[in-house]
Scaffold this motif. Structure first.
Motif, PDB file in Angstrom:
ATOM      1  N   ALA A  13      17.484   0.068 -16.052  1.00 52.87           N
ATOM      2  CA  ALA A  13      16.340   0.695 -15.399  1.00 52.87           C
ATOM      3  C   ALA A  13      16.768   1.823 -14.471  1.00 52.87           C
ATOM      4  N   PHE A  14      17.956   1.703 -13.917  1.00 50.42           N
ATOM      5  CA  PHE A  14      18.413   2.682 -12.936  1.00 50.42           C
ATOM      6  C   PHE A  14      19.446   3.654 -13.479  1.00 50.42           C
ATOM      7  N   SER A  15      19.705   3.625 -14.764  1.00 49.75           N
ATOM      8  CA  SER A  15      20.705   4.538 -15.300  1.00 49.75           C
ATOM      9  C   SER A  15      20.281   5.978 -15.044  1.00 49.75           C
ATOM     10  N   GLY A  16      21.210   6.744 -14.530  1.00 48.39           N
ATOM     11  CA  GLY A  16      20.925   8.143 -14.248  1.00 48.39           C
ATOM     12  C   GLY A  16      20.586   8.416 -12.794  1.00 48.39           C
ATOM     13  N   MET A  71       6.879   3.929  -7.135  1.00 45.38           N
ATOM     14  CA  MET A  71       6.412   3.908  -8.524  1.00 45.38           C
ATOM     15  C   MET A  71       7.450   3.220  -9.409  1.00 45.38           C
ATOM     16  N   LYS A  72       8.724   3.534  -9.205  1.00 47.43           N
ATOM     17  CA  LYS A  72       9.793   2.915 -10.000  1.00 47.43           C
ATOM     18  C   LYS A  72       9.841   1.401  -9.737  1.00 47.43           C
ATOM     19  N   ARG A  73       9.726   1.039  -8.461  1.00 46.74           N
ATOM     20  CA  ARG A  73       9.740  -0.383  -8.084  1.00 46.74           C
ATOM     21  C   ARG A  73       8.587  -1.118  -8.764  1.00 46.74           C
ATOM     22  N   LEU A  74       7.391  -0.546  -8.710  1.00 53.04           N
ATOM     23  CA  LEU A  74       6.208  -1.173  -9.295  1.00 53.04           C
ATOM     24  C   LEU A  74       6.380  -1.361 -10.807  1.00 53.04           C
ATOM     25  N   LYS A  75       6.887  -0.347 -11.482  1.00 49.13           N
ATOM     26  CA  LYS A  75       7.081  -0.428 -12.932  1.00 49.13           C
ATOM     27  C   LYS A  75       8.110  -1.493 -13.289  1.00 49.13           C
ATOM     28  N   ILE A  76       9.148  -1.635 -12.476  1.00 52.66           N
ATOM     29  CA  ILE A  76      10.154  -2.677 -12.720  1.00 52.66           C
ATOM     30  C   ILE A  76       9.523  -4.059 -12.553  1.00 52.66           C
ATOM     31  N   TRP A  77       8.738  -4.246 -11.487  1.00 51.89           N
ATOM     32  CA  TRP A  77       8.080  -5.537 -11.286  1.00 51.89           C
ATOM     33  C   TRP A  77       7.202  -5.887 -12.478  1.00 51.89           C
ATOM     34  N   ILE A  78       6.425  -4.923 -12.943  1.00 49.52           N
ATOM     35  CA  ILE A  78       5.533  -5.170 -14.083  1.00 49.52           C
ATOM     36  C   ILE A  78       6.342  -5.523 -15.316  1.00 49.52           C
ATOM     37  N   GLU A  79       7.420  -4.781 -15.569  1.00 51.87           N
ATOM     38  CA  GLU A  79       8.262  -5.046 -16.736  1.00 51.87           C
ATOM     39  C   GLU A  79       8.943  -6.415 -16.643  1.00 51.87           C
ATOM     40  N   MET A  80       9.232  -6.847 -15.427  1.00 53.87           N
ATOM     41  CA  MET A  80       9.861  -8.156 -15.226  1.00 53.87           C
ATOM     42  C   MET A  80       8.850  -9.288 -15.324  1.00 53.87           C
ATOM     43  N   GLY A  81       7.567  -8.966 -15.414  1.00 56.03           N
ATOM     44  CA  GLY A  81       6.552  -9.998 -15.577  1.00 56.03           C
ATOM     45  C   GLY A  81       5.823 -10.392 -14.315  1.00 56.03           C
ATOM     46  N   TYR A  82       6.083  -9.697 -13.206  1.00 57.88           N
ATOM     47  CA  TYR A  82       5.351 -10.007 -11.986  1.00 57.88           C
ATOM     48  C   TYR A  82       3.920  -9.509 -12.094  1.00 57.88           C
ATOM     49  N   ARG A  83       3.011 -10.227 -11.484  1.00 59.81           N
ATOM     50  CA  ARG A  83       1.609  -9.807 -11.393  1.00 59.81           C
ATOM     51  C   ARG A  83       1.500  -8.921 -10.155  1.00 59.81           C
ATOM     52  N   VAL A  84       0.961  -7.718 -10.325  1.00 57.74           N
ATOM     53  CA  VAL A  84       0.846  -6.756  -9.224  1.00 57.74           C
ATOM     54  C   VAL A  84      -0.611  -6.354  -9.074  1.00 57.74           C
ATOM     55  N   LYS A  85      -1.054  -6.276  -7.822  1.00 56.09           N
ATOM     56  CA  LYS A  85      -2.407  -5.804  -7.521  1.00 56.09           C
ATOM     57  C   LYS A  85      -2.304  -4.619  -6.565  1.00 56.09           C
ATOM     58  N   ILE A  86      -3.215  -3.690  -6.725  1.00 55.25           N
ATOM     59  CA  ILE A  86      -3.349  -2.598  -5.765  1.00 55.25           C
ATOM     60  C   ILE A  86      -4.257  -3.112  -4.654  1.00 55.25           C
TER      61      ILE A  86
END
Length: 152
Positions: A8-11, A70-85
């Motif tokens: 996820a953090f490559s680059g 934004m990167k943190r949020l996308k990682i959480w979603i990809e890891m399966g965490y439920r996220v709410k605004i």
């Protein structure tokens, strides 16, 4: 998980913290296991946290995305965490939620739940105005800055 984060953090080297509480009994019923985990969620504020904040320009205006959040949020979603605004804008859902949904879609994010309320299943809240306190003391965890308070 380490391999996933490296990929996820490559680059780019951005420090992104992920929740450490998955699987802990944080609800009123002190539930454990997959059922408890599936109801737990992370709250992310919109203005000043996920999107740059400026002077209020109405419900239709939402600032540019904050890259690290934004990167943190996308990682959480990809890891399966439920996220709410979690945003005060949602106090007026008919005016607030459609522009937020449109903004989220433009950023390549899924159709996240949008609310202005916490509940017992929230495990973390990321917000530009929060001050974390040591439980049962009222004392801040670290030095608390006062960016919104009038100091005169």
């Amino acid at each position: 998980m380490f391999r996933f984060l490296m990929q996820a953090f490559s680059g780019k080297k951005l420090h992104v913290r992920v929740p450490h509480t998955k699987g802990l009994p944080l609800t009123d019923e002190n539930k454990f296991g997959e059922e408890a985990e599936s109801s737990q969620w992370i709250g992310v504020d919109l203005d000043g946290t996920l999107a740059e904040a400026g002077p209020w320009q109405g419900f239709e205006h939402i600032g540019k995305p904050v890259p690290n959040m934004m990167k943190r949020l996308k990682i959480w979603i990809e890891m399966g965490y439920r996220v709410k605004i979690v945003t005060a804008r949602a106090q007026d859902p008919e005016k607030a939620i459609p522009p937020i949904r449109k903004w989220l879609q433009k950023q390549g994010l899924p159709d996240l739940e949008i609310t202005n309320a916490k509940d017992m299943d929230m495990i973390e809240l990321w917000d530009d105005r929060c001050v974390q306190v040591i439980p049962n003391t009222g004392n801040p965890v670290g030095p608390a800055s006062d960016p919104y308070r009038n100091k005169s």
